[in-house]
Design a protein around this motif. Structure first.
Motif, PDB file in Angstrom:
ATOM      1  N   LEU A  91       0.842  -1.208   0.000  1.00 55.11           N
ATOM      2  CA  LEU A  91       0.000   0.000   0.000  1.00 55.11           C
ATOM      3  C   LEU A  91       0.869   1.247   0.000  1.00 55.11           C
ATOM      4  CD1 LEU A  91      -2.883  -0.826   2.528  1.00 55.11           C
ATOM      5  CD2 LEU A  91      -2.957  -0.852   0.029  1.00 55.11           C
ATOM      6  N   GLY A  92       1.980   1.186   0.748  1.00 53.26           N
ATOM      7  CA  GLY A  92       2.875   2.324   0.799  1.00 53.26           C
ATOM      8  C   GLY A  92       3.658   2.501  -0.487  1.00 53.26           C
ATOM      9  N   LEU A  93       3.789   1.401  -1.231  1.00 54.56           N
ATOM     10  CA  LEU A  93       4.571   1.423  -2.460  1.00 54.56           C
ATOM     11  C   LEU A  93       3.765   1.919  -3.660  1.00 54.56           C
ATOM     12  CD1 LEU A  93       7.350  -0.577  -3.514  1.00 54.56           C
ATOM     13  CD2 LEU A  93       5.376  -1.332  -4.812  1.00 54.56           C
ATOM     14  N   ARG A  94       2.535   1.419  -3.736  1.00 52.69           N
ATOM     15  CA  ARG A  94       1.686   1.771  -4.880  1.00 52.69           C
ATOM     16  C   ARG A  94       1.338   3.258  -4.851  1.00 52.69           C
ATOM     17  NH1 ARG A  94      -2.173  -2.601  -2.961  1.00 52.69           N
ATOM     18  NH2 ARG A  94      -1.147  -4.524  -3.612  1.00 52.69           N
ATOM     19  N   GLY A  95       1.563   3.907  -5.973  1.00 51.13           N
ATOM     20  CA  GLY A  95       1.189   5.311  -6.064  1.00 51.13           C
ATOM     21  C   GLY A  95       2.253   6.233  -5.511  1.00 51.13           C
ATOM     22  N   ARG A  96       3.169   5.687  -4.683  1.00 52.37           N
ATOM     23  CA  ARG A  96       4.220   6.508  -4.100  1.00 52.37           C
ATOM     24  C   ARG A  96       5.566   6.184  -4.746  1.00 52.37           C
ATOM     25  NH1 ARG A  96       7.535   9.204  -3.273  1.00 52.37           N
ATOM     26  NH2 ARG A  96       8.589   9.941  -1.393  1.00 52.37           N
ATOM     27  N   ARG A  97       5.927   4.893  -4.760  1.00 53.26           N
ATOM     28  CA  ARG A  97       7.224   4.518  -5.337  1.00 53.26           C
ATOM     29  C   ARG A  97       7.072   3.917  -6.727  1.00 53.26           C
ATOM     30  NH1 ARG A  97       9.564   0.889  -0.832  1.00 53.26           N
ATOM     31  NH2 ARG A  97      11.332   0.760  -2.253  1.00 53.26           N
ATOM     32  N   ILE A  98       5.945   3.250  -6.959  1.00 54.58           N
ATOM     33  CA  ILE A  98       5.627   2.775  -8.310  1.00 54.58           C
ATOM     34  C   ILE A  98       4.203   3.222  -8.639  1.00 54.58           C
ATOM     35  CG2 ILE A  98       5.398   0.788  -9.841  1.00 54.58           C
ATOM     36  CD1 ILE A  98       7.119  -0.818  -7.969  1.00 54.58           C
ATOM     37  N   SER A  99       4.050   3.903  -9.762  1.00 57.62           N
ATOM     38  CA  SER A  99       2.712   4.319 -10.180  1.00 57.62           C
ATOM     39  C   SER A  99       2.359   3.633 -11.480  1.00 57.62           C
ATOM     40  CB  SER A  99       2.646   5.815 -10.431  1.00 57.62           C
ATOM     41  OG  SER A  99       2.734   6.511  -9.240  1.00 57.62           O
ATOM     42  N   MET A 100       1.080   3.623 -11.754  1.00 55.59           N
ATOM     43  CA  MET A 100       0.669   3.018 -13.021  1.00 55.59           C
ATOM     44  C   MET A 100      -0.342   3.904 -13.732  1.00 55.59           C
ATOM     45  SD  MET A 100      -0.386  -0.869 -13.763  1.00 55.59           S
ATOM     46  CE  MET A 100      -0.968  -1.393 -15.377  1.00 55.59           C
ATOM     47  N   ILE A 101      -0.169   3.995 -15.046  1.00 55.98           N
ATOM     48  CA  ILE A 101      -1.146   4.693 -15.883  1.00 55.98           C
ATOM     49  C   ILE A 101      -1.852   3.622 -16.696  1.00 55.98           C
ATOM     50  CG2 ILE A 101      -1.463   6.318 -17.770  1.00 55.98           C
ATOM     51  CD1 ILE A 101       1.166   7.609 -16.954  1.00 55.98           C
TER      52      ILE A 101
END
Lengths: 329, 309
Positions: A91-101
């Motif tokens: 949860l801490g990684l998604r959107g903060r360290r790895i994002s997806m378009i």
């Protein structure tokens, strides 16, 4: 936290992903290896169903629940084994360290929330220490950065065009300032003029933030324009990877890449017809003993049907094909 | 500002609806073989007395004239008086309205308050025990006729357990059983609607986007899925509430609640035309207003709904 700054940003090794549906088991990824360096722009190319999106979702561990399953392999991000981490860590990684378009900007935004709220959500999730005013300021700046007037933050997604929505999605992906951006066909749903604008903008922002990008696409033109390196996916494996120059030089390629390149019209040649790749994408519900491209390959040999090829490497250009073995070259 | 304009427009649109309802009803009732003057005066009345009363009531006029007169009266909120009791229709209606509204409201309220969370939870835990359980429950609730359910409830809660009064009004306790029975169907449709709607929303790309932003599964559901899933459910609430007012006819007569339902049934039995007409018109207005409120709420929830268009 001590991080391993010397190694690759992302290292995927021997990744196997299987989708279980009522009617069949689909082998989406079959031992996929991939390395992404910091700040690198990698193009991930392949047909629909080759496993490109599956790879991106696997990295974020967002495969559809109960259906998609990582059966083997490892994903290391900044030295950490992602597959062994807790959900809280992810949860801490998604959107903060790895994002997806995601591919379709029309459907990737919540229709009943303003775009400002949706961008703000990333900050709420990952930067709880910031004051409300500071967060709103960042959202406004981010909107301006992607070319949308900050005053439109209070508008709803239906009030924007497709290209603008994709800009908003990109703003959402970049506001957390991630080190890695997974862009899954970000321009496929847009028309050509908008495509160019979006790519140009992504390129500019990438420079600004130093973000590494995995650009998933089936458009080789986009790759040639945007990427440093290319990885070609077929049947859930990387069949060829190398720098854009190496792969597009058409010197030494995997037969499948040759086929893909043969599908691009060249302005300076007098060819009247493009050469399509014969046959269909390999059936993903069966795991072939040999090379998954063997059935469609014009240069298929006896060994191709019985044994998996090993990657052949030369100066960072790697091809997974029996044509290029130690004996052949 | 456009909200006020929209509301006025919608209220004006009620007029043709009511004209349509009354027109059909008036001519159907006219076909029924009853003689109001005879009904009012009783079987002993002489022919002269009957003719005099018919003249007084305007019944000797052509039906079109009667209808226009009636509508003109309605516009002045004059719904006439009952042929049976002689009481003013509007007064009687207002007297009986609170019980029915209370019943329909409590029935809808508990069904919505319970049905939406059950439906959403069932969708989130699709194919789980809870999901299957809720589907069996909705099937049961949908297929049980309300009079039968009412009798079962009366036997269980009144005769066996002695928890609740079986019939009548007077306290909130009296409303529990009727509301339970009347809301059963609404509960089933609420569970079904919110489950289906939620399942659909959970598959949407924006839920995946929210997860990719770092929202937990629960947060994505609460912040992104629930609101979107409610839009069709709200419409259903309005339909169900209107249905409850109609369904009250049966429930009220079983539980002997002196509401609109029992008033309407008695009026139909007695061929009391002014009461039937008045009740139907006023109920039609109430249903129209409810639909208007529902549409306003929907527009509030979903910005894509453009009321100005």
């Amino acid at each position: 936290m001590e991080m391993d700054r010397s190694g690759a940003l992302l290292e995927v090794e021997g990744l196997h992903v299987r989708y279980k549906t009522k009617s069949a088991e689909v082998y989406a990824l079959n031992g996929l290896d991939l390395r992404v360096e910091r700040g690198e722009k990698l193009g991930l190319v392949g047909e629909t169903g080759a496993g490109k999106t599956t790879l991106a979702l696997s990295i974020l561990r967002l495969l559809p629940e109960r259906v998609g399953e990582i059966t083997a392999g490892s994903i290391r991000y900044e030295g950490e084994q992602l597959l062994e981490q807790s959900e809280a860590y992810m949860l801490g990684l998604r959107g903060r360290r790895i994002s997806m378009i995601f591919q379709d900007p029309m459907t990737s935004l919540n229709p009943i929330k303003t775009v400002g709220e949706q961008i703000l959500e990333v900050l709420d999730l990952h930067f709880p220490g910031l004051s409300k005013a500071e967060k709103l300021g960042r959202v406004a700046r981010m909107l301006e950065t992607v070319g949308i007037p900050a005053s439109r933050g209070g508008d709803f997604p239906y009030q924007f065009s497709g290209g603008m929505k994709q800009r908003i999605v990109i703003a959402m992906a970049l506001i957390g300032e991630p080190e890695l951006l997974l862009a899954d066909e970000p321009t496929t749903a847009l028309d050509v003029t908008i495509q160019a604008q979006i790519l140009e903008m992504m390129s500019r922002l990438r420079e600004e933030y130093g973000t590494a990008v995995i650009l998933i696409t089936h458009d080789l033109g986009v790759v040639a324009e945007f990427c440093d390196r290319v990885a070609v996916v077929y049947g859930g494996r990387i069949v060829e990877q190398g720098s854009v120059e190496q792969v597009f030089a058409r010197g030494m390629n995997h037969p499948y890449t040759e086929g893909l390149l043969g599908c691009i019209p060249e302005l300076d040649s007098r060819a009247e017809r493009l050469t399509p790749i014969p046959g269909q994408m390999a059936d993903p519900t069966v795991q072939p003993k040999g090379c998954s491209f063997a059935e469609r390959c014009g240069r298929c040999m006896e060994i191709c049907r019985t044994r998996q090829p090993e990657p052949f490497e030369s100066e960072g250009h790697s091809i997974m094909c029996h044509l290029y073995g130690p004996g052949e070259v | 500002m456009y909200l006020v304009k929209y509301t006025i427009k919608r209220l004006l649109m009620l007029i043709p609806v009511i004209l349509g309802v009354t027109l059909i009803l008036y001519f159907v009732l006219e076909l029924s073989p009853s003689n109001p003057a005879l009904q009012i005066l009783g079987a002993d009345a002489s022919a002269e007395q009957i003719a005099a009363l018919e003249h007084e009531m305007g019944l000797d006029q052509p039906i079109i004239v009667q209808y226009v007169r009636y509508i003109l009266g309605v516009l002045r909120l004059d719904f006439g008086s009952s042929w049976v009791s002689g009481y003013d229709v509007l007064d009687t209606f207002m007297l009986r309205l609170p019980d029915t509204l209370m019943l329909a409201f409590t029935a809808t309220l508990w069904a919505v308050a319970l049905g939406i969370p059950i439906g959403i939870y069932a969708a989130v835990k699709q194919y789980g025990v809870f999901d299957y359980g809720s589907m069996v429950l909705t099937m049961l609730l949908f297929s049980m006729p309300s009079f039968w359910l009412a009798i079962l409830c009366q036997i269980l809660f009144c005769l066996v357990l002695h928890w609740l009064p079986a019939t009548g009004v007077g306290s909130l306790r009296h409303f529990i059983l009727p509301a339970l029975v009347l809301g059963a169907n609404t509960l089933a449709s609420m569970i079904r609607m919110s489950r289906t709607s939620m399942l659909d929303v959970l598959r949407q790309d924006y839920i995946r986007t929210a997860r990719a932003k770092g929202a937990s599964k629960a947060a994505a559901i609460v912040h992104h899925a629930v609101g979107n899933s409610l839009v069709p459910v709200i419409t259903q609430i309005g339909i169900s509430f209107a249905g409850c007012i109609g369904g009250a006819v049966v429930t009220e007569s079983i539980f002997t609640i002196p509401g609109l339902g029992s008033m309407l049934i008695n009026a139909v039995k007695a061929r009391d035309v002014p009461v039937v007409m008045g009740t139907v018109i006023l109920v039609a207005i109430i249903v129209g207003v409810i639909n208007l409120v529902v549409d306003l709420v929907c527009a509030k929830v979903d910005p894509r709904i453009d009321l100005a268009a």
